[in-house]
Design a protein around this motif. Structure first.
Motif, mmCIF file in Angstrom:
data_model
loop_
_atom_site.group_PDB
_atom_site.id
_atom_site.type_symbol
_atom_site.label_atom_id
_atom_site.label_comp_id
_atom_site.label_asym_id
_atom_site.label_seq_id
_atom_site.Cartn_x
_atom_site.Cartn_y
_atom_site.Cartn_z
ATOM 1 N N PHE A 214 0.860 -1.180 0.000
ATOM 2 C CA PHE A 214 0.000 0.000 0.000
ATOM 3 C C PHE A 214 0.896 1.228 0.000
ATOM 4 N N HIS A 215 0.289 2.412 -0.132
ATOM 5 C CA HIS A 215 1.022 3.668 -0.153
ATOM 6 C C HIS A 215 0.461 4.604 0.907
ATOM 7 N N ARG A 216 1.343 5.064 1.781
ATOM 8 C CA ARG A 216 0.977 6.064 2.778
ATOM 9 C C ARG A 216 2.133 7.045 2.917
ATOM 10 N N LYS A 217 1.912 8.248 2.401
ATOM 11 C CA LYS A 217 2.890 9.310 2.523
ATOM 12 C C LYS A 217 2.525 10.214 3.692
ATOM 13 N N GLY A 218 3.441 11.120 4.003
ATOM 14 C CA GLY A 218 3.196 12.058 5.083
ATOM 15 C C GLY A 218 2.543 13.343 4.591
ATOM 16 N N SER A 219 2.422 14.294 5.495
ATOM 17 C CA SER A 219 1.794 15.589 5.185
ATOM 18 C C SER A 219 2.810 16.652 4.802
ATOM 19 N N GLY A 220 4.087 16.299 4.888
ATOM 20 C CA GLY A 220 5.130 17.266 4.604
ATOM 21 C C GLY A 220 5.602 18.026 5.820
ATOM 22 N N GLN A 221 5.145 17.623 7.012
ATOM 23 C CA GLN A 221 5.524 18.322 8.240
ATOM 24 C C GLN A 221 6.471 17.499 9.099
ATOM 25 N N ARG A 222 6.037 16.290 9.449
ATOM 26 C CA ARG A 222 6.817 15.478 10.382
ATOM 27 C C ARG A 222 6.943 14.051 9.861
ATOM 28 N N ALA A 223 8.067 13.415 10.186
ATOM 29 C CA ALA A 223 8.298 12.039 9.748
ATOM 30 C C ALA A 223 7.242 11.097 10.322
ATOM 31 N N GLU A 224 6.781 11.369 11.533
ATOM 32 C CA GLU A 224 5.832 10.471 12.174
ATOM 33 C C GLU A 224 4.475 10.438 11.473
ATOM 34 N N ASP A 225 4.196 11.412 10.600
ATOM 35 C CA ASP A 225 2.939 11.383 9.847
ATOM 36 C C ASP A 225 2.832 10.119 9.006
ATOM 37 N N ILE A 226 3.965 9.630 8.511
ATOM 38 C CA ILE A 226 3.953 8.438 7.649
ATOM 39 C C ILE A 226 3.484 7.227 8.446
ATOM 40 N N ILE A 227 4.127 6.985 9.584
ATOM 41 C CA ILE A 227 3.791 5.797 10.363
ATOM 42 C C ILE A 227 2.406 5.934 10.994
ATOM 43 N N ASN A 228 1.968 7.150 11.302
ATOM 44 C CA ASN A 228 0.614 7.336 11.830
ATOM 45 C C ASN A 228 -0.425 6.969 10.771
ATOM 46 N N GLY A 229 -0.183 7.389 9.517
ATOM 47 C CA GLY A 229 -1.103 7.023 8.443
ATOM 48 C C GLY A 229 -1.142 5.526 8.199
ATOM 49 N N GLU A 230 0.017 4.877 8.286
ATOM 50 C CA GLU A 230 0.063 3.424 8.130
ATOM 51 C C GLU A 230 -0.745 2.734 9.224
ATOM 52 N N THR A 231 -0.578 3.200 10.443
ATOM 53 C CA THR A 231 -1.261 2.564 11.576
ATOM 54 C C THR A 231 -2.772 2.638 11.416
ATOM 55 N N ILE A 232 -3.270 3.787 10.979
ATOM 56 C CA ILE A 232 -4.713 3.933 10.764
ATOM 57 C C ILE A 232 -5.185 2.945 9.694
ATOM 58 N N LEU A 233 -4.452 2.850 8.587
ATOM 59 C CA LEU A 233 -4.851 1.933 7.516
ATOM 60 C C LEU A 233 -4.791 0.489 7.978
ATOM 61 N N LEU A 234 -3.720 0.106 8.664
ATOM 62 C CA LEU A 234 -3.581 -1.287 9.103
ATOM 63 C C LEU A 234 -4.666 -1.654 10.114
ATOM 64 N N ASP A 235 -5.049 -0.710 10.951
ATOM 65 C CA ASP A 235 -6.164 -0.965 11.874
ATOM 66 C C ASP A 235 -7.469 -1.183 11.097
ATOM 67 N N GLN A 236 -7.691 -0.377 10.067
ATOM 68 C CA GLN A 236 -8.886 -0.558 9.230
ATOM 69 C C GLN A 236 -8.890 -1.949 8.601
ATOM 70 N N ILE A 237 -7.753 -2.350 8.065
ATOM 71 C CA ILE A 237 -7.671 -3.652 7.385
ATOM 72 C C ILE A 237 -7.895 -4.785 8.374
ATOM 73 N N SER A 238 -7.252 -4.720 9.536
ATOM 74 C CA SER A 238 -7.395 -5.820 10.503
ATOM 75 C C SER A 238 -8.808 -5.889 11.062
ATOM 76 N N ASN A 239 -9.464 -4.741 11.246
ATOM 77 C CA ASN A 239 -10.836 -4.747 11.748
ATOM 78 C C ASN A 239 -11.815 -5.280 10.695
ATOM 79 N N LYS A 240 -11.524 -5.012 9.446
ATOM 80 C CA LYS A 240 -12.437 -5.396 8.374
ATOM 81 C C LYS A 240 -12.168 -6.816 7.883
ATOM 82 N N PHE A 241 -10.885 -7.226 7.929
ATOM 83 C CA PHE A 241 -10.492 -8.518 7.349
ATOM 84 C C PHE A 241 -9.629 -9.276 8.356
ATOM 85 N N SER A 242 -10.265 -10.007 9.210
ATOM 86 C CA SER A 242 -9.551 -10.660 10.317
ATOM 87 C C SER A 242 -8.580 -11.732 9.836
ATOM 88 N N ASN A 243 -8.814 -12.291 8.646
ATOM 89 C CA ASN A 243 -7.923 -13.350 8.153
ATOM 90 C C ASN A 243 -6.608 -12.809 7.588
#
Length: 625
Positions: free
Chosen positions: A254-283
């Motif tokens: 998948f692709h998750r870039k930042g907002s152009g402000q802080r490096a942690e924006d990248i990993i925060n965006g990934e975490t939100i997406l991965l939580d969505q995927i795990s909640n929606k697709f448990s397998n």
């Protein structure tokens, strides 16, 4: 008796500079270390429009030189390059009486041969369509077309390069298929699902021909925005969740870039997406995953000041350390890799300011025209990351945004301590820092002499753009101006190499640094083997009295090389070291000769380590101009 070595590095010490103290106990480090996979060693790019001219762009001298420099970081600092529209480099030839499809792969062969020579692996996106074949023909035999084309590609290059190399390629399905500007075949959702499964069939068919090897497939390489607007990628994950045996993917990308402000924006965006995927697709919770466009902000060509200097280099390092901390602490245990989409070619007047690893100068007023590259700080930052060892401690963040990790190999002892300070894309209010680093050695490491070297990049001091600005941002810099820029393009040796005698219990290093900065402290036991012979010497002509010399090395879990000596011999001279006094930490050197010495002659290269031990000279390389 405890032997304490105090080493002072003083550079314009400021009374207002804050003091940071880092204490490292290697007994504790050895207990806390966990295997560190090299998950950050990938870059990527997209050829410019029109896509039908991808081959022309990718095989141009500018592109090939860009690739060769990218592949010349030490210790496979970058060893993957993910490229859009590769299938546009293939031409459909004919269809025989049995309806078998035949293709001309010659242009793709040329590119992949070069990547192989440059020690790079392709991120092979199965994206685009061969020339001279109609969309109507593809639609008519849709499943067969994709399975057959994929099989032919995989089989061809397994035979051409061998299983050991091709099995490490990163085959991937169509990039961001939900976007209309990429979905030029107008896939329906059902056709897209058919496409990804047919690609899997093609890879499996090729693998069966070579002892049933399995070629991993990545996908769907999507943005995963709201489902109604991105049905292809979400439907692919639903398929994998509901019918695991029919899932074509080994790695979910998948692709998750930042907002152009802080490096942690990248990993925060990934975490939100991965939580969505795990909640929606448990397998899918056990699937490996990859963010293969993990950049600070979207839009590679948009000029931004921070992309020109060390701020970008530190953001990339911060991104790597944040992902490593997440892996170390079990939050990202399934993370397979991240990739930086920064392998593009910059263009005038934004030579330094675009999201690239190198600044390109198109010298259009010379005869013949030629191109010059200058490495940006982000390139050197990846070179510093390449020194990390195979095991590491958690990546910690202290007060003042000081980040560090301790990597190592236990026997023979090697350690690379990586430290950095930044405020991401914003300026720091305090420009200087005093750092006191104390390392307490483990008893097992004290039996032998240890040597250390400190390298660093500091704001303005390792910034070739600052020299360019000094000269008034010339469109066509002179040879002397390029020399000034290149003197600032690599990390500097801040101290060492120096020997720490056996039985020494600790070492204290004091540094005064201009922020933002990145520093590595490497410690090497004298039991680390002497340098290997370098190989694969290549000479590339740049201009009349100018060449670039490239070489390859054997990757290692320890990284005790200080740099490389480049020697030259002509009938008019004895052997001369042409990079004498120049720190050459990476696997290339740009040589500007004079009219007396010329370029025609014999070249050779050897490595030098922190104990002053020389590796064998490479084989001689004759160059005739």
């Amino acid at each position: 008796m405890c032997v304490l070595l105090v080493l002072l590095l003083i550079v314009n010490i400021s009374k207002a500079a804050p003091n940071h103290h880092v204490s490292i106990n290697f007994e504790q480090v050895f207990r806390d270390g966990r295997p560190l996979s090299r998950f950050w060693t990938s870059t990527g790019l997209c050829p410019p429009a029109p896509r039908e001219k991808a081959a022309e762009f990718l095989l141009a001298e500018d592109s090939l030189l860009n690739f060769e420099i990218i592949g010349s970081l030490p210790n496979l600092g970058l060893n993957y390059i993910r490229i859009h529209w590769l299938l546009e480099m293939i031409e459909f030839s004919y269809c025989d009486i049995n309806k078998n499809l035949f293709y001309d792969f010659s242009q793709l062969d040329l590119l992949l041969d070069k990547l192989y020579e440059f020690d790079l692996h392709p991120g092979f996106e199965l994206m685009g369509v061969p020339g001279n074949i109609s969309g109507k023909e593809i639609k008519r035999r849709f499943s067969y077309f994709w399975a057959d084309l994929t099989m032919q590609i995989a089989q061809r290059y397994l035979n051409r390069f061998g299983v050991a190399y091709v099995s490490k390629w990163r085959f991937e399905t169509w990039n961001e298929p939900d976007l209309k500007n990429y979905n030029m075949l107008n896939f329906t959702t059902n056709e897209y699902i058919d496409y990804i499964q047919s690609v899997r069939l093609g890879l499996d068919a090729a693998g069966r021909l070579l002892n049933n090897i399995h070629l991993p497939l990545r996908g769907p390489a999507g943005l995963f925005r709201v489902e109604p607007n991105h049905p292809f990628c979400w439907s692919a994950l639903k398929l994998c969740n509901d019918f695991p045996h029919r899932c074509p993917f080994d790695v979910i990308s998948f692709h998750r870039k930042g907002s152009g402000q802080r490096a942690e924006d990248i990993i925060n965006g990934e975490t939100i997406l991965l939580d969505q995927i795990s909640n929606k697709f448990s397998n899918l919770v056990k699937f490996k995953y990859s963010n293969d466009e993990a950049d600070p902000i979207a839009g590679w060509s948009t000029p931004r000041e921070f992309q020109s200097n060390l701020k970008y280099g530190v953001i990339l390092v911060s991104t790597v350390l944040q992902h490593w901390a997440a892996k170390y602490n079990g939050l990202y245990s399934n993370l397979e890799s991240i990739s930086h989409d920064n392998g593009f070619l910059s263009y005038h007047p934004f030579e330094f300011d675009q999201r690239t690893l190198l600044a390109r100068f198109q010298m259009n007023q010379t005869k013949p025209k030629h191109v010059q590259f200058v490495a940006k700080p982000v390139y050197s930052s990846l070179g510093m990351l390449a020194n990390l060892g195979p095991v590491a401690t958690d990546a910690l963040v202290l007060e003042g945004n000081l980040s560090y990790t301790v990597s190592f190999k236990r026997n023979p002892f090697y350690s690379c301590i990586l430290l950095s300070i930044s405020n991401d894309t914003s300026d720091l209010s305090i420009k200087r820092n005093n750092i006191t680093l104390t390392s307490i050695f483990a008893e097992e490491t004290m039996k032998y002499n240890t040597s250390y070297i400190i390298e660093g990049q500091q704001d303005s001091l390792n910034d070739p753009k600052s020299a360019w600005i000094h000269y008034g941002k010339p469109s066509y810099p002179t040879t002397a101006q390029f020399k000034s820029m290149r003197l600032l393009q690599f990390p500097s040796i801040l101290r060492g190499p120096e020997i720490i005698p056996a039985n020494s219990k600790s070492i204290t290093l004091k540094l005064n640094l201009r922020a933002p900065w990145i520093v590595t402290v490497r410690l090497c036991s004298e039991m680390v083997p002497e340098p290997h012979q370098v190989t694969n010497i290549r000479i590339r002509k740049i201009y009349r009295n100018e060449v670039m010399i490239f070489w390859s090395e054997k990757p290692s879990k320890t990284r005790c090389i200080v740099g490389y000596e480049v020697w030259f011999y002509t009938d008019l001279t004895r052997w001369v070291q042409i990079n004498l006094g120049l720190h050459t930490p990476f696997l290339w050197f740009q040589f500007v000769s004079n009219r007396t010495l010329g370029l025609t002659g014999i070249y050779r290269v050897r490595a030098v380590d922190v104990f002053g031990r020389f590796g064998p000279f490479s084989e001689l390389k004759h160059y005739h101009g």
